[in-house]
Design a protein around this motif. Structure first.
Motif, short mmCIF file in Angstrom:
data_model
loop_
_atom_site.label_atom_id
_atom_site.label_comp_id
_atom_site.label_asym_id
_atom_site.label_seq_id
_atom_site.Cartn_x
_atom_site.Cartn_y
_atom_site.Cartn_z
N ASP A 53 6.80 1.95 -7.91
CA ASP A 53 7.58 1.59 -6.74
C ASP A 53 6.96 2.27 -5.54
OD1 ASP A 53 8.37 4.24 -6.94
OD2 ASP A 53 10.29 3.76 -7.86
N SER A 54 7.69 2.36 -4.45
CA SER A 54 7.11 2.86 -3.21
C SER A 54 6.76 4.34 -3.25
CB SER A 54 8.07 2.60 -2.04
OG SER A 54 9.29 3.30 -2.23
N HIS A 55 7.35 5.10 -4.18
CA HIS A 55 7.09 6.54 -4.19
C HIS A 55 5.85 6.92 -4.99
CE1 HIS A 55 8.36 7.23 -8.34
NE2 HIS A 55 8.12 8.52 -8.19
N ASN A 56 5.31 5.97 -5.81
CA ASN A 56 4.13 6.30 -6.59
C ASN A 56 3.06 5.23 -6.57
OD1 ASN A 56 5.24 4.31 -8.18
ND2 ASN A 56 5.77 5.64 -9.89
N SER A 57 3.13 4.31 -5.59
CA SER A 57 2.13 3.25 -5.48
C SER A 57 2.09 2.76 -4.04
CB SER A 57 2.46 2.09 -6.43
OG SER A 57 3.59 1.37 -5.96
N HIS A 58 1.28 1.70 -3.82
CA HIS A 58 1.14 1.13 -2.48
C HIS A 58 2.23 0.10 -2.18
CE1 HIS A 58 -2.93 2.77 -1.67
NE2 HIS A 58 -2.99 2.78 -2.98
N GLU A 314 -0.23 7.91 -5.42
CA GLU A 314 -1.01 7.62 -6.62
C GLU A 314 -1.08 8.85 -7.54
OE1 GLU A 314 -4.33 4.55 -6.29
OE2 GLU A 314 -4.46 5.55 -4.34
N LEU A 315 -1.15 10.01 -6.95
CA LEU A 315 -1.12 11.23 -7.77
C LEU A 315 0.23 11.38 -8.46
CD1 LEU A 315 -2.92 13.74 -5.37
CD2 LEU A 315 -3.85 12.71 -7.44
N THR A 316 1.29 11.03 -7.77
CA THR A 316 2.62 11.07 -8.37
C THR A 316 2.70 10.12 -9.56
OG1 THR A 316 3.62 11.61 -6.23
CG2 THR A 316 5.08 10.71 -7.92
N PHE A 317 2.11 8.94 -9.42
CA PHE A 317 2.09 7.97 -10.51
C PHE A 317 1.33 8.53 -11.71
CE2 PHE A 317 -0.02 4.35 -12.62
CZ PHE A 317 1.09 3.63 -13.01
N ALA A 318 0.18 9.14 -11.47
CA ALA A 318 -0.61 9.71 -12.57
C ALA A 318 0.13 10.84 -13.26
CB ALA A 318 -1.95 10.20 -12.04
N LEU A 319 0.87 11.64 -12.49
CA LEU A 319 1.61 12.75 -13.06
C LEU A 319 2.82 12.28 -13.86
CD1 LEU A 319 2.16 15.81 -13.29
CD2 LEU A 319 3.42 15.63 -11.12
N LEU A 396 -8.79 6.17 -9.93
CA LEU A 396 -8.30 7.04 -8.86
C LEU A 396 -9.20 8.27 -8.72
CD1 LEU A 396 -6.21 8.07 -6.81
CD2 LEU A 396 -4.88 8.95 -8.74
N LEU A 397 -9.55 8.87 -9.83
CA LEU A 397 -10.40 10.07 -9.80
C LEU A 397 -11.76 9.78 -9.17
CD1 LEU A 397 -9.48 11.50 -13.29
CD2 LEU A 397 -9.37 12.80 -11.16
N GLU A 398 -12.34 8.66 -9.52
CA GLU A 398 -13.65 8.32 -8.97
C GLU A 398 -13.57 8.07 -7.47
OE1 GLU A 398 -15.37 5.14 -11.20
OE2 GLU A 398 -15.64 6.35 -13.00
N ARG A 399 -12.48 7.45 -7.01
CA ARG A 399 -12.33 7.24 -5.57
C ARG A 399 -12.13 8.57 -4.84
NH1 ARG A 399 -7.74 4.85 -4.62
NH2 ARG A 399 -7.10 4.23 -6.71
N LEU A 400 -11.33 9.46 -5.43
CA LEU A 400 -11.11 10.76 -4.81
C LEU A 400 -12.38 11.60 -4.81
CD1 LEU A 400 -7.60 11.69 -6.27
CD2 LEU A 400 -8.13 10.81 -3.99
N ARG A 401 -13.22 11.41 -5.81
CA ARG A 401 -14.50 12.13 -5.86
C ARG A 401 -15.50 11.55 -4.85
NH1 ARG A 401 -17.79 10.56 -10.91
NH2 ARG A 401 -17.87 8.69 -9.60
N ASP A 402 -15.62 10.23 -4.83
CA ASP A 402 -16.61 9.59 -3.96
C ASP A 402 -16.25 9.71 -2.48
OD1 ASP A 402 -17.87 8.93 -6.29
OD2 ASP A 402 -17.11 6.86 -6.34
N HIS A 403 -14.94 9.76 -2.16
CA HIS A 403 -14.51 9.81 -0.76
C HIS A 403 -13.80 11.13 -0.45
CE1 HIS A 403 -15.56 5.62 -0.38
NE2 HIS A 403 -14.75 5.28 -1.37
N ALA A 404 -14.28 12.19 -1.06
CA ALA A 404 -13.64 13.50 -0.86
C ALA A 404 -13.70 13.93 0.60
CB ALA A 404 -14.32 14.55 -1.75
#
Length: 487
Positions: A53-58, A314-319, A396-404
């Protein structure tokens, strides 16, 4: 027992058959186990998707099935009590020194003996004020133009009508401004706007007149719209976003570029680079653009900042869905950096020291590396063409790594906002309009909306009331923002 005896008999007479049977069972169990593993992964993916939903996604808050109060990226529980805080200035109604109308309530006779008090001077006058609106009624102004003949040269001369009086009977600029204010700022549908004008002012307006007045306002703000585009394009930092709209029963996209003093709307059938090129902002932009990490933005040479509100969700969703502890730690790390930046900014400090930045960046990289280790890339059959689909967490991890650098740009440059909320707030009312009205019947109507919405949003950001800005435009004096970034 019959089956058991047959198996014992085979073990004595034909042990090879028993071996072959066991091998087939093991192979079949392995196949079933692989299928079950795939199905379990698929079920987990679908369940996670349902929990978005809106708290863990776009997803937009309007799409939430249940309303819950989730914390924002930097929000912490406050120890302060609810309500106004010490030192807060209230908004209580204050007495007006010079009222428009005064009504005196005189004492005519004594309430005890009945003696007349008409000529007795009042010892004290108590005052109370009522703020209200007078009865509303449309006023009809008739313009009469004289025609005279000169007795000397016999030339016939006719007095000209005002420039805005062009028809035998027409509506004035104020009523045009009210309807545009209702439809484009308050987002009231055309049918209800017509009913409002009829109930309040007693004027019967055709729906076609509303569309004509909308187009007239869009035409009168054309110069302002062009100035808004140049102002936004010249800003050192802009916020970009986009959202889908229904236009002519097709999916179109509103694109927005926002700065604190201006808002620029465009509409296009595409979402990606083609639409962004048509908007005319990003192709030549060399400053910093803050966005939601949509891949099309990274095709431009501008410096890029990422909306950490999106990253936080997105981090909330992963957690929550995949129990990724690194995601919770990274979420806390981003909030910690944001708090550091805000404290420095409040102290009029323009940057973090190098040691603090390196320490926080190292912590960020460590958490990403930990997440990548816990979520290795899925390897496919080398003989099968195509890329192997990765999990949401891995992507998500790859995007956070590539666009740190983009994610942490707010730490290196205090002029870059932590989130993209400026653009999202400016774009939110367009989603409200879609929920109310459903769609645009034509592309021209959506383009008119973009131009008017850009104009009234920019005027509001510059401290001009929306209604006054619309009236000024109809009177031939539209608000034109000053390009403070021009050389």
């Amino acid at each position: 027992m019959h089956i058991r005896s047959e198996i014992l008999s085979l073990c004595k007479d034909n042990p090879d058959a028993i071996v072959e049977m066991v091998v087939r069972m093991i192979e079949r169990d392995a196949q079933y186990s692989a299928i079950i593993t795939q199905l379990e992964a698929r079920v987990k993916e679908l369940e996670a998707r349902l929990n978005q939903d809106s708290h863990n996604s776009h997803q937009a808050p309007s799409s939430d099935k249940t309303k819950k109060n989730y914390p924002t990226p930097s929000q912490q529980k406050s120890k302060r009590s609810t309500g106004g805080q010490p030192g807060h200035k209230g908004t209580t109604l204050k007495r007006i020194a010079n009222p428009d109308l005064v009504k005196k309530h005189i004492v005519k006779q004594c309430s005890c003996c009945g003696k007349s008090l008409r000529h007795v001077k009042a010892r004290f006058i108590d005052k109370r004020q009522v703020i209200d609106i007078p009865p509303l009624k449309a006023i009809v102004t008739e313009h009469q133009s004289e025609t005279k003949c000169c007795p000397n040269c016999y030339t016939v001369t006719k007095a000209p009508f005002p420039d805005n009086v062009t028809k035998a009977v027409q509506y004035g600029n104020n009523i045009k401004s009210i309807t545009n204010y209702l439809t484009h700022y308050q987002l009231i549908p055309s049918g209800r706007t017509i009913q409002f004008v009829k109930d309040i002012f007693g004027c019967s307006i055709a729906e076609g007149s509303l569309f004509t007045w909308n187009q007239e306002l869009a035409d009168k703000t054309r110069t302002s719209y062009s100035a808004i585009q140049k102002t936004v394009a010249g800003s050192p930092v802009i916020n970009n976003d986009e959202t889908g709209v229904n236009c002519e029963k097709k999916n179109y996209w509103f694109h927005i570029a926002s700065i604190p003093l201006a808002t620029y709307f465009t509409v296009h059938p595409k979402r990606g680079k083609e639409a962004m090129d048509a908007a005319g902002i990003l192709p030549g932009f060399t400053g910093t653009t803050v966005h939601d990490m949509w891949a099309s933005y990274f095709q431009y040479p501008a410096r890029h900042g990422v909306c950490n509100a999106h990253v936080f969700r997105e981090l909330t969703f992963a957690l929550e869905e995949f129990k990724q502890r690194w995601a919770g730690n990274l979420r806390k790390q981003l909030c910690r950096i944001h708090t550091l930046v805000e404290n420095r900014r409040a102290s009029n400090i323009s940057a973090l020291d190098d040691r603090t930045r390196k320490r926080n960046r190292a912590r960020y990289d460590t958490l990403i590396a930990q997440g990548l280790k816990n979520n290795p890339r899925q390897r496919g059959d080398p003989h099968v063409r195509g890329r192997v689909k990765q999990s949401k967490v891995r992507n998500l991890l790859e995007r956070l790594r590539d666009h740190a650098d983009s994610v942490l740009l707010f730490m290196y440059d205090f002029t870059v906002p932590f989130t993209n909320n400026l653009a999202e707030r400016d774009l939110r009312m367009s989603k409200v309009k879609m929920k109310i009205s459903g769609c645009f019947r034509s592309v021209a109507a959506s383009e008119t909306y973009c131009r008017i919405r850009s104009y009234i949003s920019t005027a509001s950001k510059n401290g001009i009331t929306v209604f006054n800005a619309i009236v000024s435009a109809f009177n031939g004096q539209p608000f034109i923002p000053k390009n403070i970034y021009a050389e």
